[in-house]
Design an enzyme around this catalytic site. Structure first.
Site, mmCIF file in Angstrom:
data_model
loop_
_atom_site.group_PDB
_atom_site.id
_atom_site.type_symbol
_atom_site.label_atom_id
_atom_site.label_comp_id
_atom_site.label_asym_id
_atom_site.label_seq_id
_atom_site.Cartn_x
_atom_site.Cartn_y
_atom_site.Cartn_z
ATOM 1 N N SER A 263 0.834 -1.195 0.000
ATOM 2 C CA SER A 263 0.000 0.000 0.000
ATOM 3 C C SER A 263 0.879 1.258 0.000
ATOM 4 O O SER A 263 1.807 1.362 -0.799
ATOM 5 C CB SER A 263 -0.944 -0.047 1.196
ATOM 6 O OG SER A 263 -1.937 0.927 1.093
ATOM 7 N N ASP B 35 -8.753 -6.311 -4.762
ATOM 8 C CA ASP B 35 -8.349 -5.003 -4.222
ATOM 9 C C ASP B 35 -8.911 -3.916 -5.132
ATOM 10 O O ASP B 35 -8.521 -3.812 -6.292
ATOM 11 C CB ASP B 35 -6.816 -4.941 -4.179
ATOM 12 C CG ASP B 35 -6.291 -3.650 -3.559
ATOM 13 O OD1 ASP B 35 -7.095 -2.734 -3.284
ATOM 14 O OD2 ASP B 35 -5.063 -3.570 -3.345
ATOM 15 N N HIS C 46 -8.082 -5.004 -0.392
ATOM 16 C CA HIS C 46 -6.770 -4.372 -0.220
ATOM 17 C C HIS C 46 -5.996 -4.991 0.941
ATOM 18 O O HIS C 46 -4.775 -5.141 0.882
ATOM 19 C CB HIS C 46 -6.990 -2.872 0.020
ATOM 20 C CG HIS C 46 -5.731 -2.073 0.084
ATOM 21 N ND1 HIS C 46 -4.844 -2.011 -0.968
ATOM 22 C CD2 HIS C 46 -5.202 -1.304 1.058
ATOM 23 C CE1 HIS C 46 -3.821 -1.226 -0.627
ATOM 24 N NE2 HIS C 46 -4.012 -0.794 0.588
#
Lengths: 200, 382
Positions: free
Chosen positions: B157, B322, B355
């Site tokens: 991320s 995601d 995610h």
């Protein structure tokens, strides 16, 4: 490590320090072999376990589906684009061939010859879809959905104006016999072509 | 936590502190006269100092990536699934360093630490820091530890973006870069979500223009809302459906506005526990760092040009479900690296977790991650 025979033929055609793209690169054996000669590039592979084998052997590999084309690659960005024993398994071999010649300066295409006498015999005399060492699956579960002969492939190349720079036809022991030299489309089991975009 | 630690855990860890007495010029134009970084390390640095791996944390992460800080700790560090003996980042081979980013709220200099010039907490006066500032500050940490070159810089991320930035801006110091569930920059939708989160915090009456600590309060409602929103974007519809569905807490509909569905209860729990452990000013700052991240900006918006300087070999990983940073966003990075002729591998992992999948021990993900890191270990050990 000994390379599969068609891969050895391909390797012999690629000069040191070239930049290559290997479509359907399997466990990355060819790319790993080529690394020793400073040949860089990438493999494309969709199969999970083969993909991981590539990573484990330090080969650059992109998870991608060949049927989606090669839009992630720029025009003429590789010296060679290799497609070995995979042409017959894609949805549109013609589309992929054009993509190969778009991104590569030269293409190296290897495939099982469906014009081999055993195939002809099994279909012509036995009345059954051929099953051989190179094409081991039954008609209903085979991944090989677009089989062709040497003549068929050369006709397609001709249609697109691709020039055949080199051709190697062997049996599955990867030997080139007198019969193969005389009648390659009848006696050759595996064909590998080096092709060039005739326009440039 | 029981009194026996799992065998594949790095065990009990104590964070380290680094005080830097040199000023750091920030992207925003302001200067931090001095700063502290808190970090954890796992494994042993080899004599050649060539086996160091830097872990970059995500938005709400910190320096506690693996193991336990005490035997009473209920859960291990945030990436314990990937860091430890025999795990993907194998601490038998690597010396792993995980700092808390500047502007964080877990011990590195940030809004909830004391400004040496005023003797008061920085609060909202803490300058806005960028991903680039983090890289600069952590390069000083690397210098201090004697690490010229990281064997790998790894992040998911926002951490993945930071890892990418390391490889772009300090190419000679990164041998491998692993960019997981990231994007080359935020989309308008990503920024929009961040803005809603910031608005939630800033419109809380307890926010007091960011000076809530002076008022002895916390913008609980706003920060909690921001977290709820964030949390929704971390999960997939499928994952939420699997976990909660439309299940009711009491078994039947109450025709009221109290918590009825399990998902409501879960979000409230997430929000209230987050408020206990995180600082609102840091949250604002981290979302800004995300919004501003755009390494292609200085290269005519051409990501291929931006990655040209990279010397590191790279592994990019995305997850199918995601939608915060979808596989297409990772492919933007991959395609730029391909165009630039860089060494890159890319895997898209089938996962339902959204995610958050990058934090989970998904077998295929861990297998690829571990296989790659084993190659890195081989290079390091000759």
């Amino acid at each position: 490590m000994t390379l599969r025979v068609d891969l050895q033929i391909i390797s012999d055609w690629i000069p040191d320090s070239a930049h290559v793209l290997d479509l359907g690169c399997g466990n990355g054996a060819l790319l790993k072999h080529l690394q020793q000669r400073n040949i860089t590039g990438y493999g494309l592979e969709i199969d999970n376990s083969k993909f991981t084998e590539c990573i484990a052997s330090g080969v650059n590999v992109i998870q991608a589906d060949l049927d989606a084309g090669l839009s992630q690659f720029d025009d003429q960005s590789f010296d060679f684009v290799i497609l070995s024993q995979t042409l017959q398994a894609v949805k549109r071999p013609d589309f992929l061939l054009r993509e190969i010649m778009r991104v590569g300066k030269q293409g190296i295409i290897g495939f099982p010859n469906f014009g081999h006498w055993q195939c002809r015999f099994q279909l012509g005399m036995g009345g059954k879809m051929p099953v051989s060492k190179n094409l081991p699956n039954a008609w209903f579960d085979t991944p090989n959905i677009h089989l062709c002969t040497l003549k068929d492939f050369e006709k397609l190349c001709d249609q697109y104006g691709y020039r055949v720079l080199n051709r190697s036809v062997v049996n599955h022991e990867h030997k080139d016999t007198f019969g193969i030299r005389l009648l390659p489309n009848l006696f050759g089991q595996i064909a590998v072509y080096l092709i060039h975009n005739g326009n440039s | 936590m029981s009194d026996s630690l799992p065998a594949d855990s790095v065990g009990l860890v104590t964070p380290s502190h680094l005080h830097i007495d040199k000023p750091l010029a920030l992207d925003c134009g302001r200067i931090l006269p001095q700063f502290d970084l808190i970090y954890e390390t796992y494994g042993t640095l080899n004599a050649a100092k060539s086996n160091a791996v830097l872990i970059c944390h995500a938005l709400s992460g910190d320096h506690h990536a693996a193991g336990f800080n005490s035997l009473d700790e209920r859960k291990p560090g945030w990436w314990d699934s990937a860091i430890g003996p025999g795990k993907a980042i194998d601490t038998n081979h690597f010396f792993v360093v995980c700092p808390n980013n500047l502007g964080g709220c877990k011990g590195s200099t940030g809004p909830n630490t004391v400004n040496p010039e005023t003797g008061k907490l920085y609060g909202p006066d803490f300058p806005i820091v960028t991903v680039s500032d983090w890289v600069k500050s952590q390069a000083i940490l690397a210098d201090t530890l004697g690490i010229d070159k990281w064997a790998a810089v790894v992040g998911g991320s926002l951490g993945g973006m930071q890892a990418l930035h390391w490889a772009i801006t300090l190419p000679a110091r990164v041998a491998h870069v692993l960019v997981i569930a990231a994007a080359p920059k935020l989309s308008a939708q990503n920024i929009a979500f961040n803005e809603v989160a910031r608005t939630a915090i800033k419109s809380d009456p307890e926010f007091h223009e960011g000076r809530y600590q002076e008022f002895n309060t916390v913008p609980r409602q706003g920060l909690g809302l921001a977290r709820m929103l964030g949390h929704i974007t971390y999960l997939s519809d499928e994952a939420m459906g699997e976990k909660f569905g439309r299940e009711l807490r009491s078994g039947k509909i109450q025709y009221g506005y109290d918590v009825e569905f399990q998902i409501e209860s879960y979000l409230r729990y997430q929000s209230s526990s987050f408020v206990e452990r995180f600082d609102a000013n840091t949250y604002l700052l981290m979302t800004k760092a995300l919004d501003y991240f755009d390494p292609a900006k200085d290269f005519n918006d051409d990501l291929t040009l931006a990655v040209k300087a990279i010397q590191a070999k790279s592994l990019i990983i995305s997850f199918t479900s995601d939608w915060r940073f979808s596989p297409l966003r990772s492919l933007e990075i991959v395609n730029a690296l391909l165009s630039a002729g860089k060494s890159v591998s890319y895997a898209e992992i089938e996962a339902t977790q959204g995610h958050d999948a990058f934090l989970m021990p998904i077998p295929r993900y861990m297998e690829i991650f571990a296989s790659y890191m084993q190659q890195v270990a081989k290079e390091v050990n000759g």
